[in-house]
Every structure is written in C-alpha cells, then in structure tokens.
Design a protein around this motif. Structure first.
Motif, short mmCIF file in Angstrom:
data_model
loop_
_atom_site.label_atom_id
_atom_site.label_comp_id
_atom_site.label_asym_id
_atom_site.label_seq_id
_atom_site.Cartn_x
_atom_site.Cartn_y
_atom_site.Cartn_z
N MET A 141 -16.81 35.07 77.74
CA MET A 141 -18.10 35.53 78.25
C MET A 141 -19.03 34.33 78.27
N PHE A 142 -20.00 34.37 79.18
CA PHE A 142 -21.03 33.34 79.20
C PHE A 142 -22.39 33.96 78.90
N THR A 143 -23.15 33.33 78.02
CA THR A 143 -24.45 33.85 77.65
C THR A 143 -25.30 32.76 77.01
N TRP A 156 -29.06 32.95 88.85
CA TRP A 156 -28.38 33.30 90.11
C TRP A 156 -27.09 32.48 90.25
N LEU A 157 -27.21 31.16 90.10
CA LEU A 157 -26.04 30.28 90.25
C LEU A 157 -24.99 30.57 89.17
N GLY A 158 -25.46 30.84 87.95
CA GLY A 158 -24.52 31.13 86.87
C GLY A 158 -23.76 32.42 87.11
N LEU A 159 -24.46 33.45 87.55
CA LEU A 159 -23.79 34.72 87.87
C LEU A 159 -22.79 34.53 89.01
N GLU A 160 -23.18 33.78 90.01
CA GLU A 160 -22.31 33.54 91.16
C GLU A 160 -21.05 32.80 90.74
N TYR A 161 -21.23 31.73 89.97
CA TYR A 161 -20.09 30.91 89.54
C TYR A 161 -19.19 31.71 88.60
N ALA A 162 -19.79 32.38 87.61
CA ALA A 162 -19.00 33.18 86.67
C ALA A 162 -18.25 34.29 87.41
N GLY A 163 -18.90 34.90 88.39
CA GLY A 163 -18.23 35.94 89.16
C GLY A 163 -16.99 35.43 89.87
N SER A 164 -17.04 34.19 90.36
CA SER A 164 -15.87 33.62 91.03
C SER A 164 -14.74 33.38 90.05
N LEU A 165 -15.08 33.27 88.75
CA LEU A 165 -14.07 33.08 87.70
C LEU A 165 -13.62 34.41 87.09
N GLY A 166 -14.22 35.51 87.54
CA GLY A 166 -13.91 36.81 86.96
C GLY A 166 -14.48 37.01 85.58
N MET A 167 -15.61 36.36 85.28
CA MET A 167 -16.21 36.37 83.95
C MET A 167 -17.55 37.10 83.95
N VAL A 168 -17.88 37.66 82.80
CA VAL A 168 -19.13 38.38 82.58
C VAL A 168 -20.22 37.40 82.15
N VAL A 169 -21.42 37.60 82.67
CA VAL A 169 -22.60 36.90 82.16
C VAL A 169 -23.45 37.92 81.41
N GLN A 220 -24.33 39.49 99.22
CA GLN A 220 -23.60 38.36 99.79
C GLN A 220 -22.10 38.43 99.50
N GLY A 221 -21.67 39.51 98.85
CA GLY A 221 -20.25 39.67 98.58
C GLY A 221 -19.79 39.06 97.27
N SER A 222 -20.70 38.67 96.40
CA SER A 222 -20.32 38.07 95.12
C SER A 222 -19.73 39.12 94.19
N GLY A 223 -18.82 38.67 93.35
CA GLY A 223 -18.24 39.54 92.32
C GLY A 223 -18.96 39.44 91.00
N ALA A 224 -20.22 39.04 91.02
CA ALA A 224 -20.99 38.83 89.79
C ALA A 224 -21.06 40.10 88.95
#
Length: 421
Positions: A141-143, A156-169, A220-224
């Motif tokens: 997890m990222f926090t 915003w950028l952190g949620l977007e990047y973490a979402g691409s990794l399949g990770m929770v913020v 925008q289709g993000s998996g965040a």
C-alpha cells in the motif's frame, strides 16, 4: 509441521469439532489427529484478523514500539496479518527498508508483516516515491499517513501511478488549514474547556476533494483506488456513501476508538484520549456504526499508535496523538457491538473486508486454505489489564473494563503465534 486443534466450534455452529493443519494450510476437519494437539477450550474458530493500519514505530522510534512487541501484541489480539505505516525514522520510502522489515518480521514468529510505503519521498507531499520499486520490494500500500496530502496534483499523480500498478493509495483525510492547531473536536466541549478545536469540516472538506480527484481519474479510465483511513464524522461517511453509489473505487475504514469514545472523554484533560482525527460526537459515532451495518464502511482498523507513557502524560496541547490497543480491538468491538452487528458481520469487517479491499484471497476455514486462524473465547468476561499487554504501550482508555471475545490461540502459517497461558 502438523498441528491439530481440538474442542472448537465454527461461528455458525454449536458442534464441537477438530481441525488439522499441515505445512501452513488446513489439512482437514474431524480427521485423525496428527502432530501436536492443542485444546481449543470450546472456543470459536475463525480466520485470523487482518489489520490494515498499525504503527509499529520501527525503524527509529523503538522506545515506543518495535516489530517484536507490536507483532506479538497483534498476535495476542488475534491478528495474523498487519500492515504497518511508513511514518517512521527514516520514513519507509526505500525498497531496502521494506525488504529488511519483512525479513526481520518473518523471523519473529508472530503476526505476518506487510509494510505500507510512503506515497511521496520522505512523506514530504511533493515528490512521488519510487512506487514500482517499493511494490517489487514487498510494499502492499502507499500512504503518507501521519501527514495530510496537501498538494492535490501530487495526490492525483500518485493515485494514477499506483492504479497502474494495481495498488491502493491510503489517505489521512484532513484539511491541514482547517484543522490548524486543533487538539480535539471543535464543538461545545472544546469551547467549554477552552481548547483549540478541529472541526468536522476539516475531514469532510478533504474527503470531498479527494473524491473529486478520484472521479476525475476514473473519467479518464484510471484504475485508481482511494482508501480513506479512520473516518470519524457523519458527513465524511455520507460523502463516501454517495461516491460508492456513483461507482467510484473508494473504500474506507473505521476505528473502534471513534465508535466507543466521544469528545466528552476529554473533559478530564487526559491526553490518552488525544487522537488524529479527534474523537467526535455521539451522533458521529452512531453514524459510523450505521456505516458498518449497511456496508458503506469496508473494514475495521485500529490505527494502533503507541507512544511512551511520558509523552502521553504531557498536556493536551503538547502530547502526541494516538491510542495503542491492537490486542483488545476484537474483544472491545464484540462486547460493545456484537449484538448490533452479529458475530459473522464483525468477523467479516476484520477479516474478509480488509482482504477484499486489498485484493487478497478471501480468508477461509475450508480444507486447503492458509492456516491463519484464531480461537476466540466469546463467553468469558476478562478485565482489560494493560500490565499484561505485549505492546510497549501498557496503558489504555479501557483499563479495567470487562470484555468478552478474547483470543485463546492465534495461528499464523500453521504455527502458533500466540497462546493464552
């Protein structure tokens, strides 16, 4: 290793049974006993609890807690898995720290450790940490917990990047400018005591902002996936409920202290009741309980936050925030709310709920499932005795209270992690 637990029941049955564990999984029920045999004393067997929000203070703050004391306390509380927060010294923002914590915890024989890593370098809120490398090292997890994410663009950028990794913020949702120097809930009690208040709007305003960020990313289709920690107010819960109805990928947790205590507890000026976000009103506590009942709240977490006794004996303006009580969280919830929630719902909020949120396999008692288990004594009342805590923080707001639901035995990976003497 083979272990057989006798004289136990499942939560939905009065039948006395036996379960055999082998090589870290459940081998079967009611088969001939093998290996070491432990009497379950008529207790109720359940999957071991999962804690998504605990401060274990290692590295750098081991006078408050360390991996050994914190994970032993977790096992004594019935937890098989613990996610530790990264606001340590140094901050857990380096893959090497993640790996070293996991390696050390694996050798202790208590609860299993999954570190959360910082979303930003040094938790400074300005520059994203090396999220991909942290994930590869074992972060789950990222926090920036312990800090509020003031820079909306970075979140915003952190949620977007973490979402691409399949990770929770996971976020500590408080607007720092509204919170200001508040040390307790802003309202009639803070006014009567002459103490600076932290308004409910500080939480609600930040939750609203973060949900709008999440909505923009989803458009925008993000998996965040945004997870909101320790919700404390009725209004913030209402915002999350609405976001879920709109299909946003948001989850949230509630802590037992926000359910069982209110700002009235601060009338004695005792900093043991100082937490962040602060204890709110009974109306807020009642709303949070309804959120547990209707499924708006995904899980129960403790925000186990140990400090030294000397720190918590400072006045309210200077004392740090936090309560440490991971080893009595289930008995507290079962005694206070077992009737409102029911045992199965309560267990779901403390086992399957956290697992669903994280995308982990659902805990199970079926043959072949991982042997992460707890035996609970749901009948015997026992006094809360802080001197017996495994945690270094041997004090609690609930000292002397009589509770039911204490763990008798915790098994992690098929091995005994805690056994009540």
């Amino acid at each position: 290793m083979t272990l057989t637990i006798t004289n136990i029941k499942r939560s939905n049955s009065d039948k006395t049974e036996t379960v055999t564990l082998e090589n870290g999984v459940i081998k079967g029920w009611n088969i001939p006993a093998e290996g070491e045999t432990i009497d379950g004393q008529g207790g109720t067997l359940a999957p071991a609890l999962i804690e998504l929000h605990a401060h274990l203070r290692e590295p750098g703050q081991t006078e408050k807690e360390d991996l050994a004391s914190g994970l032993a306390a977790a096992a004594a509380g019935g937890y098989g898995t613990v996610v530790c927060m990264p606001n340590t010294v140094p901050v857990i923002d380096d893959p090497a720290i993640v790996r070293s914590l996991i390696q050390k915890a694996n050798g202790l024989g208590f609860a299993r450790l999954h570190p959360a890593a910082a979303l930003t370098k040094g938790q400074n809120g300005e520059t994203l940490a090396e999220l991909s490398y942290l994930k590869d090292a074992g972060a789950v997890m990222f926090t920036d917990d312990g800090r509020t994410n003031e820079n909306a663009r970075v979140l915003w950028l952190g949620l977007e990047y973490a979402g691409s990794l399949g990770m929770v913020v996971s976020v500590h949702a408080e607007d720092a400018s509204l919170r200001a120097d508040g040390v307790m809930n802003e309202g009639p009690v803070s006014e009567a005591l002459g103490l600076p208040g932290n308004p409910a709007a500080a939480e609600a305003a930040r939750v609203a902002r973060d949900l709008e960020i999440l909505a923009g990313l989803h458009a925008q289709g993000s998996g965040a996936h945004l997870h909101i920690q320790h919700l404390s107010t009725a209004r913030a819960l209402e915002l999350v409920r609405g976001a879920k109805a709109r299909g946003l990928n948001v989850t949230c947790e509630v802590c037992p202290h926000h359910l069982t205590l209110t700002d009235e507890a601060l009338r004695g000026f005792d900093a043991i009741y100082k937490v962040a976000p602060p204890l709110r009103t009974q109306r807020d506590a009642d709303a949070l309980l309804e959120g547990l009942k209707d499924g708006t709240v995904d899980c129960i977490a403790t925000d186990h936050a140990p400090h030294t006794r000397a720190e918590k004996e400072r006045d309210l303006l200077d004392a740090p925030s936090g309560i440490a009580y991971i080893e009595l969280a289930f008995p507290l919830m079962y005694t206070r709310f077992g009737g409102d929630l029911g045992l199965d719902k309560l267990l779901d909020l403390m086992t399957a709920g956290p697992a669903r949120l994280m995308g982990w396999p659902a805990p199970s008692l079926e043959a072949g499932a991982p042997a992460d288990l707890v035996v609970l004594d749901l009948e015997t009342e026992r006094e809360v005795s802080p001197a017996e805590f495994k945690s270094k923080a041997k004090f609690t707001p609930w000292a002397g209270e009589m509770l039911r639901g204490w763990p008798l035995l915790t098994v992690v990976g098929g091995q005994v992690a805690y056994r009540r003497e």
